[in-house]
Design a protein around this motif. Sequence first.
Motif, PDB file in Angstrom:
ATOM      1  N   ALA A  67      67.280  30.719  49.083  1.00 47.54           N
ATOM      2  CA  ALA A  67      66.579  30.330  47.853  1.00 47.54           C
ATOM      3  C   ALA A  67      67.398  29.348  47.022  1.00 47.54           C
ATOM      4  CB  ALA A  67      66.260  31.576  47.028  1.00 47.54           C
ATOM      5  N   ALA A  68      68.713  29.541  46.968  1.00 47.15           N
ATOM      6  CA  ALA A  68      69.562  28.667  46.163  1.00 47.15           C
ATOM      7  C   ALA A  68      69.554  27.240  46.701  1.00 47.15           C
ATOM      8  CB  ALA A  68      70.989  29.214  46.132  1.00 47.15           C
ATOM      9  N   LYS A  69      69.606  27.082  48.015  1.00 43.47           N
ATOM     10  CA  LYS A  69      69.578  25.746  48.605  1.00 43.47           C
ATOM     11  C   LYS A  69      68.226  25.075  48.375  1.00 43.47           C
ATOM     12  CE  LYS A  69      73.020  26.397  52.272  1.00 43.47           C
ATOM     13  NZ  LYS A  69      73.261  26.426  53.743  1.00 43.47           N
ATOM     14  N   LEU A  70      67.153  25.833  48.474  1.00 45.66           N
ATOM     15  CA  LEU A  70      65.826  25.277  48.210  1.00 45.66           C
ATOM     16  C   LEU A  70      65.731  24.760  46.781  1.00 45.66           C
ATOM     17  CD1 LEU A  70      63.507  27.903  49.942  1.00 45.66           C
ATOM     18  CD2 LEU A  70      63.753  25.510  50.599  1.00 45.66           C
ATOM     19  N   ALA A  71      66.208  25.563  45.828  1.00 45.90           N
ATOM     20  CA  ALA A  71      66.131  25.167  44.422  1.00 45.90           C
ATOM     21  C   ALA A  71      66.983  23.937  44.143  1.00 45.90           C
ATOM     22  CB  ALA A  71      66.580  26.328  43.539  1.00 45.90           C
ATOM     23  N   ALA A  72      68.145  23.860  44.796  1.00 40.70           N
ATOM     24  CA  ALA A  72      69.037  22.723  44.577  1.00 40.70           C
ATOM     25  C   ALA A  72      68.479  21.437  45.177  1.00 40.70           C
ATOM     26  CB  ALA A  72      70.409  23.023  45.164  1.00 40.70           C
ATOM     27  N   CYS A  73      67.834  21.544  46.337  1.00 35.27           N
ATOM     28  CA  CYS A  73      67.314  20.359  47.028  1.00 35.27           C
ATOM     29  C   CYS A  73      65.999  19.862  46.454  1.00 35.27           C
ATOM     30  CB  CYS A  73      67.116  20.666  48.511  1.00 35.27           C
ATOM     31  SG  CYS A  73      68.630  20.792  49.448  1.00 35.27           S
ATOM     32  N   TYR A  74      65.177  20.785  45.949  1.00 34.21           N
ATOM     33  CA  TYR A  74      63.819  20.406  45.562  1.00 34.21           C
ATOM     34  C   TYR A  74      63.434  20.914  44.177  1.00 34.21           C
ATOM     35  CZ  TYR A  74      63.655  19.397  50.531  1.00 34.21           C
ATOM     36  OH  TYR A  74      63.931  18.901  51.794  1.00 34.21           O
ATOM     37  N   PRO A  75      64.149  20.476  43.145  1.00 31.36           N
ATOM     38  CA  PRO A  75      63.783  20.895  41.783  1.00 31.36           C
ATOM     39  C   PRO A  75      62.394  20.379  41.423  1.00 31.36           C
ATOM     40  CG  PRO A  75      65.364  19.071  41.736  1.00 31.36           C
ATOM     41  CD  PRO A  75      65.287  19.531  43.160  1.00 31.36           C
ATOM     42  N   GLY A  76      61.599  21.244  40.874  1.00 29.02           N
ATOM     43  CA  GLY A  76      60.260  20.847  40.451  1.00 29.02           C
ATOM     44  C   GLY A  76      59.182  21.050  41.497  1.00 29.02           C
ATOM     45  N   LEU A  77      59.586  21.305  42.754  1.00 33.55           N
ATOM     46  CA  LEU A  77      58.588  21.542  43.795  1.00 33.55           C
ATOM     47  C   LEU A  77      58.277  23.029  43.909  1.00 33.55           C
ATOM     48  CD1 LEU A  77      59.361  19.189  46.829  1.00 33.55           C
ATOM     49  CD2 LEU A  77      57.805  18.843  44.910  1.00 33.55           C
ATOM     50  N   ASP A  78      57.174  23.315  44.545  1.00 35.89           N
ATOM     51  CA  ASP A  78      56.749  24.697  44.793  1.00 35.89           C
ATOM     52  C   ASP A  78      57.554  25.242  45.959  1.00 35.89           C
ATOM     53  OD1 ASP A  78      55.453  27.107  45.193  1.00 35.89           O
ATOM     54  OD2 ASP A  78      53.666  26.191  46.098  1.00 35.89           O
ATOM     55  N   ILE A  79      58.766  25.737  45.667  1.00 35.56           N
ATOM     56  CA  ILE A  79      59.605  26.281  46.738  1.00 35.56           C
ATOM     57  C   ILE A  79      59.216  27.733  46.995  1.00 35.56           C
ATOM     58  CG2 ILE A  79      61.519  24.711  46.249  1.00 35.56           C
ATOM     59  CD1 ILE A  79      62.944  27.121  44.921  1.00 35.56           C
ATOM     60  N   ARG A  80      59.310  28.114  48.281  1.00 31.43           N
ATOM     61  CA  ARG A  80      58.898  29.460  48.655  1.00 31.43           C
ATOM     62  C   ARG A  80      59.930  30.080  49.592  1.00 31.43           C
ATOM     63  NH1 ARG A  80      52.353  28.703  49.818  1.00 31.43           N
ATOM     64  NH2 ARG A  80      51.865  27.651  47.839  1.00 31.43           N
ATOM     65  N   PRO A  81      60.968  30.679  49.027  1.00 31.65           N
ATOM     66  CA  PRO A  81      61.986  31.326  49.859  1.00 31.65           C
ATOM     67  C   PRO A  81      61.374  32.445  50.681  1.00 31.65           C
ATOM     68  CG  PRO A  81      62.716  31.119  47.574  1.00 31.65           C
ATOM     69  CD  PRO A  81      61.255  30.798  47.589  1.00 31.65           C
ATOM     70  N   ALA A  82      61.848  32.593  51.903  1.00 28.67           N
ATOM     71  CA  ALA A  82      61.310  33.635  52.777  1.00 28.67           C
ATOM     72  C   ALA A  82      62.325  33.958  53.866  1.00 28.67           C
ATOM     73  CB  ALA A  82      59.988  33.187  53.397  1.00 28.67           C
ATOM     74  N   PRO A  83      62.957  35.131  53.790  1.00 24.65           N
ATOM     75  CA  PRO A  83      63.827  35.549  54.884  1.00 24.65           C
ATOM     76  C   PRO A  83      63.013  35.651  56.178  1.00 24.65           C
ATOM     77  CG  PRO A  83      64.159  36.929  52.958  1.00 24.65           C
ATOM     78  CD  PRO A  83      62.933  36.096  52.703  1.00 24.65           C
ATOM     79  N   VAL A  84      63.600  35.257  57.274  1.00 21.36           N
ATOM     80  CA  VAL A  84      62.855  35.204  58.523  1.00 21.36           C
ATOM     81  C   VAL A  84      62.475  36.600  59.020  1.00 21.36           C
ATOM     82  CG1 VAL A  84      64.809  35.276  60.145  1.00 21.36           C
ATOM     83  CG2 VAL A  84      62.776  33.908  60.700  1.00 21.36           C
ATOM     84  N   ASP A  85      63.176  37.613  58.525  1.00 18.14           N
ATOM     85  CA  ASP A  85      62.882  38.988  58.947  1.00 18.14           C
ATOM     86  C   ASP A  85      62.007  39.732  57.933  1.00 18.14           C
ATOM     87  OD1 ASP A  85      64.754  39.150  56.957  1.00 18.14           O
ATOM     88  OD2 ASP A  85      66.101  40.531  57.999  1.00 18.14           O
ATOM     89  N   ASP A  86      61.339  38.982  57.056  1.00 18.06           N
ATOM     90  CA  ASP A  86      60.479  39.583  56.035  1.00 18.06           C
ATOM     91  C   ASP A  86      59.056  39.038  56.202  1.00 18.06           C
ATOM     92  OD1 ASP A  86      59.115  40.380  53.740  1.00 18.06           O
ATOM     93  OD2 ASP A  86      60.827  40.048  52.400  1.00 18.06           O
ATOM     94  N   PRO A  87      58.206  39.704  56.974  1.00 15.87           N
ATOM     95  CA  PRO A  87      56.849  39.195  57.227  1.00 15.87           C
ATOM     96  C   PRO A  87      56.041  38.969  55.959  1.00 15.87           C
ATOM     97  CG  PRO A  87      57.376  40.969  58.753  1.00 15.87           C
ATOM     98  CD  PRO A  87      58.480  40.942  57.740  1.00 15.87           C
ATOM     99  N   ALA A  88      56.186  39.835  54.969  1.00 16.12           N
ATOM    100  CA  ALA A  88      55.412  39.670  53.734  1.00 16.12           C
ATOM    101  C   ALA A  88      55.828  38.399  53.011  1.00 16.12           C
ATOM    102  CB  ALA A  88      55.603  40.890  52.830  1.00 16.12           C
ATOM    103  N   ALA A  89      57.128  38.117  52.986  1.00 13.94           N
ATOM    104  CA  ALA A  89      57.605  36.892  52.342  1.00 13.94           C
ATOM    105  C   ALA A  89      57.130  35.656  53.092  1.00 13.94           C
ATOM    106  CB  ALA A  89      59.130  36.905  52.260  1.00 13.94           C
ATOM    107  N   LEU A  90      57.122  35.718  54.412  1.00 16.56           N
ATOM    108  CA  LEU A  90      56.611  34.600  55.209  1.00 16.56           C
ATOM    109  C   LEU A  90      55.124  34.392  54.945  1.00 16.56           C
ATOM    110  CD1 LEU A  90      58.456  35.182  58.613  1.00 16.56           C
ATOM    111  CD2 LEU A  90      58.799  33.263  57.049  1.00 16.56           C
ATOM    112  N   ASP A  91      54.390  35.486  54.814  1.00  9.95           N
ATOM    113  CA  ASP A  91      52.962  35.360  54.504  1.00  9.95           C
ATOM    114  C   ASP A  91      52.752  34.684  53.155  1.00  9.95           C
ATOM    115  OD1 ASP A  91      52.344  36.583  56.885  1.00  9.95           O
ATOM    116  OD2 ASP A  91      51.920  38.548  56.008  1.00  9.95           O
ATOM    117  N   ARG A  92      53.565  35.044  52.177  1.00  5.24           N
ATOM    118  CA  ARG A  92      53.455  34.403  50.857  1.00  5.24           C
ATOM    119  C   ARG A  92      53.819  32.916  50.957  1.00  5.24           C
ATOM    120  NH1 ARG A  92      55.782  39.388  49.276  1.00  5.24           N
ATOM    121  NH2 ARG A  92      57.874  38.464  49.248  1.00  5.24           N
ATOM    122  N   ALA A  93      54.807  32.596  51.780  1.00  4.95           N
ATOM    123  CA  ALA A  93      55.228  31.201  51.928  1.00  4.95           C
ATOM    124  C   ALA A  93      54.124  30.344  52.519  1.00  4.95           C
ATOM    125  CB  ALA A  93      56.482  31.124  52.793  1.00  4.95           C
ATOM    126  N   LEU A  94      53.341  30.907  53.432  1.00  2.00           N
ATOM    127  CA  LEU A  94      52.297  30.144  54.124  1.00  2.00           C
ATOM    128  C   LEU A  94      50.940  30.222  53.423  1.00  2.00           C
ATOM    129  CD1 LEU A  94      54.511  29.994  56.235  1.00  2.00           C
ATOM    130  CD2 LEU A  94      52.837  30.564  57.995  1.00  2.00           C
TER     131      LEU A  94
END
Length: 346
Positions: free
Chosen positions: A43-70
Amino acid sequence: MAVQPSGSGQKVVVYGAYGHTGRFVVAELRERGLVPVPSGRDAAKLAACYPGLDIRPAPVDDPAALDRALDGAAAVINCAGPFAATAAPVIEAALRAAIPYVDVAAEIEANIDTFANFADRAHAAGAVVVPAMAFYGGLGDLLVTASMGDWTTADEAHIAYGLSSWHPTAGTRLAGKVSRERRNGRRIRYTNGQLEYRDDAPPTLEWTFPAPLGTRTVIGEFTMSDVVTIPSHLSIPEVRTYMTAEAATDLSAPDASAPTAIDERGRSAQTFLVEVVVRSGDAERRVVASGQDIYAVTAPLAVEAVQRILNGQTKATGVASAGEIFDAPDFLQALSAHITVEPNRR
């Protein structure tokens, strides 16, 4: 003719968006009028690289987070290696979301797994899953498929990679380490219609590339993902890949440096020339592709694939390589701003 943006404003999730290749993919999506949605494990790298964009952190072993990301996305491009860890979970999420999946995996074993584990399910669901849609695996497959033309079979396909240098990214080095571990340090080649694992050293030979490279020492059977993508749909029992020795040395050097940007697009000074030779009996067909920066050129390959899928310009469903699912000559023509492709009649 290049494909025009399909549904300007459609969201495309880029998993691993903060990685070297992922950044090129995000930029390419923006240029084509699509909306990148950066995602990934950090999440920290996403926020640093893309300020202002709709970033969606998602651990690869968390299906619910991946579903939210997609959620609400039209497609997902997976740029996060090692793909041995990320491909299956992100494909599963794409299938749940009923959206196309494209990745840029150069890991032979990860691509084998994608075909083996998802072909039936994806086909039954009418889903589209395109692995190895990158410089390695995707480009070679497109070039060989285009070279085949009206041939339905061939005896041999040879793909010789002439790189001016190879400054591997950290992701490339990690993916190579994972692949070596999975095959217990053995090398691999595709011969007699199947993959063969070997303990001996690969051969070294001379390959005469077209100008400006000329004759170079290459590592023979320097096997890349082309041995998965090409045989997945073409009847060619011998598929061999070669790498210029200088580039192979760069890749294995313990102190290898990462790519350094030299232009406004972030590309490195690295140039490439890929020569494809397809043989059937006494007949031979050759084609050459050239360009700059193997990582940067992966972005238009992957994004062109997504755009064509969203436009319905596909010939297959399920798990399919680039040459099977797309019109190979037309696809290559669409990339003329990034890759120069021409027949080699020497």
